[in-house]
Design a protein around this motif. Sequence first.
Motif, PDB file in Angstrom:
ATOM      1  N   THR A 216      37.249  39.650  45.443  1.00 11.79           N
ATOM      2  CA  THR A 216      37.655  38.610  46.391  1.00 11.79           C
ATOM      3  C   THR A 216      38.624  37.630  45.744  1.00 11.79           C
ATOM      4  O   THR A 216      39.653  37.274  46.327  1.00 11.79           O
ATOM      5  CB  THR A 216      36.412  37.858  46.897  1.00 11.79           C
ATOM      6  OG1 THR A 216      35.532  38.786  47.548  1.00 11.79           O
ATOM      7  CG2 THR A 216      36.809  36.767  47.881  1.00 11.79           C
ATOM      8  N   ALA A 217      38.302  37.191  44.527  1.00  9.09           N
ATOM      9  CA  ALA A 217      39.182  36.255  43.828  1.00  9.09           C
ATOM     10  C   ALA A 217      40.537  36.889  43.539  1.00  9.09           C
ATOM     11  O   ALA A 217      41.586  36.240  43.690  1.00  9.09           O
ATOM     12  CB  ALA A 217      38.517  35.797  42.527  1.00  9.09           C
ATOM     13  N   LEU A 218      40.539  38.168  43.140  1.00  8.90           N
ATOM     14  CA  LEU A 218      41.798  38.828  42.808  1.00  8.90           C
ATOM     15  C   LEU A 218      42.675  39.010  44.045  1.00  8.90           C
ATOM     16  O   LEU A 218      43.889  38.742  44.014  1.00  8.90           O
ATOM     17  CB  LEU A 218      41.499  40.180  42.160  1.00  8.90           C
ATOM     18  CG  LEU A 218      42.714  41.013  41.751  1.00  8.90           C
ATOM     19  CD1 LEU A 218      43.550  40.252  40.724  1.00  8.90           C
ATOM     20  CD2 LEU A 218      42.265  42.365  41.187  1.00  8.90           C
ATOM     21  N   ARG A 219      42.067  39.432  45.159  1.00 14.10           N
ATOM     22  CA  ARG A 219      42.840  39.636  46.379  1.00 14.10           C
ATOM     23  C   ARG A 219      43.355  38.305  46.923  1.00 14.10           C
ATOM     24  O   ARG A 219      44.483  38.225  47.435  1.00 14.10           O
ATOM     25  CB  ARG A 219      41.991  40.349  47.422  1.00 14.10           C
ATOM     26  CG  ARG A 219      41.602  41.755  46.994  1.00 14.10           C
ATOM     27  CD  ARG A 219      40.787  42.460  48.055  1.00 14.10           C
ATOM     28  NE  ARG A 219      41.572  42.744  49.247  1.00 14.10           N
ATOM     29  CZ  ARG A 219      41.102  43.393  50.319  1.00 14.10           C
ATOM     30  NH1 ARG A 219      39.850  43.822  50.315  1.00 14.10           N
ATOM     31  NH2 ARG A 219      41.864  43.610  51.359  1.00 14.10           N
ATOM     32  N   ALA A 220      42.545  37.260  46.807  1.00 10.97           N
ATOM     33  CA  ALA A 220      43.013  35.942  47.247  1.00 10.97           C
ATOM     34  C   ALA A 220      44.164  35.450  46.376  1.00 10.97           C
ATOM     35  O   ALA A 220      45.119  34.832  46.880  1.00 10.97           O
ATOM     36  CB  ALA A 220      41.847  34.952  47.212  1.00 10.97           C
ATOM     37  N   GLN A 221      44.102  35.740  45.080  1.00 10.14           N
ATOM     38  CA  GLN A 221      45.177  35.340  44.184  1.00 10.14           C
ATOM     39  C   GLN A 221      46.479  36.066  44.528  1.00 10.14           C
ATOM     40  O   GLN A 221      47.565  35.460  44.546  1.00 10.14           O
ATOM     41  CB  GLN A 221      44.771  35.624  42.744  1.00 10.14           C
ATOM     42  CG  GLN A 221      45.766  35.148  41.706  1.00 10.14           C
ATOM     43  CD  GLN A 221      45.321  35.498  40.292  1.00 10.14           C
ATOM     44  OE1 GLN A 221      44.599  36.460  40.084  1.00 10.14           O
ATOM     45  NE2 GLN A 221      45.748  34.698  39.330  1.00 10.14           N
TER      46      GLN A 221
ATOM     47  N   THR B 118      44.811  30.112  48.032  1.00  8.81           N
ATOM     48  CA  THR B 118      44.641  29.482  46.721  1.00  8.81           C
ATOM     49  C   THR B 118      43.281  28.796  46.615  1.00  8.81           C
ATOM     50  O   THR B 118      42.584  28.913  45.598  1.00  8.81           O
ATOM     51  CB  THR B 118      45.756  28.461  46.471  1.00  8.81           C
ATOM     52  OG1 THR B 118      47.029  29.135  46.515  1.00  8.81           O
ATOM     53  CG2 THR B 118      45.588  27.784  45.113  1.00  8.81           C
TER      54      THR B 118
ATOM     55  N   GLU C 136      40.650  31.470  46.311  1.00  9.88           N
ATOM     56  CA  GLU C 136      40.601  32.041  44.962  1.00  9.88           C
ATOM     57  C   GLU C 136      39.921  31.092  43.977  1.00  9.88           C
ATOM     58  O   GLU C 136      39.150  31.516  43.122  1.00  9.88           O
ATOM     59  CB  GLU C 136      42.029  32.332  44.504  1.00  9.88           C
ATOM     60  CG  GLU C 136      42.124  33.066  43.175  1.00  9.88           C
ATOM     61  CD  GLU C 136      42.275  32.110  42.009  1.00  9.88           C
ATOM     62  OE1 GLU C 136      41.901  32.480  40.872  1.00  9.88           O
ATOM     63  OE2 GLU C 136      42.757  30.984  42.244  1.00  9.88           O
TER      64      GLU C 136
ATOM     65  N   SER D  98      36.489  31.926  42.042  1.00 10.73           N
ATOM     66  CA  SER D  98      36.473  31.894  40.577  1.00 10.73           C
ATOM     67  C   SER D  98      35.375  30.985  40.056  1.00 10.73           C
ATOM     68  O   SER D  98      34.683  31.317  39.091  1.00 10.73           O
ATOM     69  CB  SER D  98      37.836  31.427  40.050  1.00 10.73           C
ATOM     70  OG  SER D  98      38.854  32.330  40.417  1.00 10.73           O
TER      71      SER D  98
ATOM     72  N   ARG E 235      41.163  29.857  35.201  1.00  8.58           N
ATOM     73  CA  ARG E 235      42.041  29.920  36.374  1.00  8.58           C
ATOM     74  C   ARG E 235      43.510  29.705  36.012  1.00  8.58           C
ATOM     75  O   ARG E 235      44.395  30.357  36.561  1.00  8.58           O
ATOM     76  CB  ARG E 235      41.577  28.866  37.385  1.00  8.58           C
ATOM     77  CG  ARG E 235      42.312  28.924  38.711  1.00  8.58           C
ATOM     78  CD  ARG E 235      41.560  28.204  39.811  1.00  8.58           C
ATOM     79  NE  ARG E 235      41.227  26.834  39.433  1.00  8.58           N
ATOM     80  CZ  ARG E 235      39.968  26.376  39.322  1.00  8.58           C
ATOM     81  NH1 ARG E 235      38.955  27.192  39.525  1.00  8.58           N
ATOM     82  NH2 ARG E 235      39.737  25.121  38.986  1.00  8.58           N
TER      83      ARG E 235
END
Length: 409
Positions: free
Chosen positions: A208-213, A230, A233, A237, A323
């Motif tokens: 989820t964090a990677l796709r949001a980034q 952002t 993410e 994180s 981050r």
Amino acid sequence: MLGDVIASLTARARAALRRPPTPLTNQRIYVVIGVLVGLGNIASNYVINGMPRPIDLIFMVVALVLLALIPLRPIPGTAAYLACWTMLLLLPTTDPADMTVTNLAFLFFLGRFFSAWPAFSLFLIMLFIQLVLVATAGASSGDIANALGAMWFTALVGALLVPLGALVRFIEASRLTEAEQADANLEEMRLEIAREMHDLVAYSMSQTALRAQRAAADLSYPARARDEFTALEATASDALHELRLLLRTLRQPSSEKEQPISMATGLGSVVTDLKTAVSAITADVSSAGFDITYRHLGEASPNRLQASTLSRVAREMGANIIRHGDPDAPATMTLSLGPDVIRLVATNGIRDTSAHLPRSGTGILGMRERLATIGGTLTTLSDEGTWMVTATVPVVEPRTAPLPPKEES
């Protein structure tokens, strides 16, 4: 089938009797029992025979002390008690009835504190001492008859009390084994939960964090949408950072834990060991691929509110390093305890020098607000691709009573 049942019960009884004695966690209970039985022995002799003679009172008191010693030191205590019993039988001016009541507890202690064969061997030695003294006494027939009656009484109560002590020992050992098995089951369950959380929750949160980034960096999305990505993410994180701290503690064996989870990782509202909490956070940053160095200096002790607040600030510092930091640049986290202030400093390289430097967003604002509640401050500094955050809290001096005014001469 009846023969199989009898054989099974016999095997279990034999295993119970052969089981060695287990270390006690409740010696005090048996010490109290020994003292109470010794006092009861003195009281019963006083009620039956009146005020005891000094020699009899000495044997009663010695028997009380030795009986209380057996739970703490079974072998020397038992040997000393048998020696006292033998002397009581040898001296012509003493009455063997002086240790009748304490003998009952002694026989029970034999079964409780010794395995089957040593316990019954000591019991037989006790009977053999009585038999030898009766055979060599050369007393009148009436005295011999009384001595034989006392020996048969000892044999009868010993046949009941020694197995009773062994049964109590077996029950306590069984309960201890069950408790250890329950602890082992809980340990395995805890590790299984940690594995499942790592394989499922942590993996999904990382994705989820990677796709949001990636979405936040995609210029095809509107600026408002990229801002939302952002924020998403950053939230993912932070949650992943907390989850990694929790998993690190869950995977640590219970026997090696010095503090509960809230103290070891900074989770929860109360943290008392700030050094350990910051160390756990730096370990999590290191596991995320950063070369981070942790140092702590000084010996000042923060109060509970300061330790809890600074652990939260350290967590936010660690999350910002993960981050925004450059994994190829070294990072540091230094905790200075005293003498006047408690200072927490974090430094890291900036991931992209062409991008905007980290600004006082919600994370830095939140750290400032937390520190302000305890009289602390937060400063930030950027210099040649390095980002530094410093949290400072004054040391709270312990209150001391004012000195009395000097009297005028």
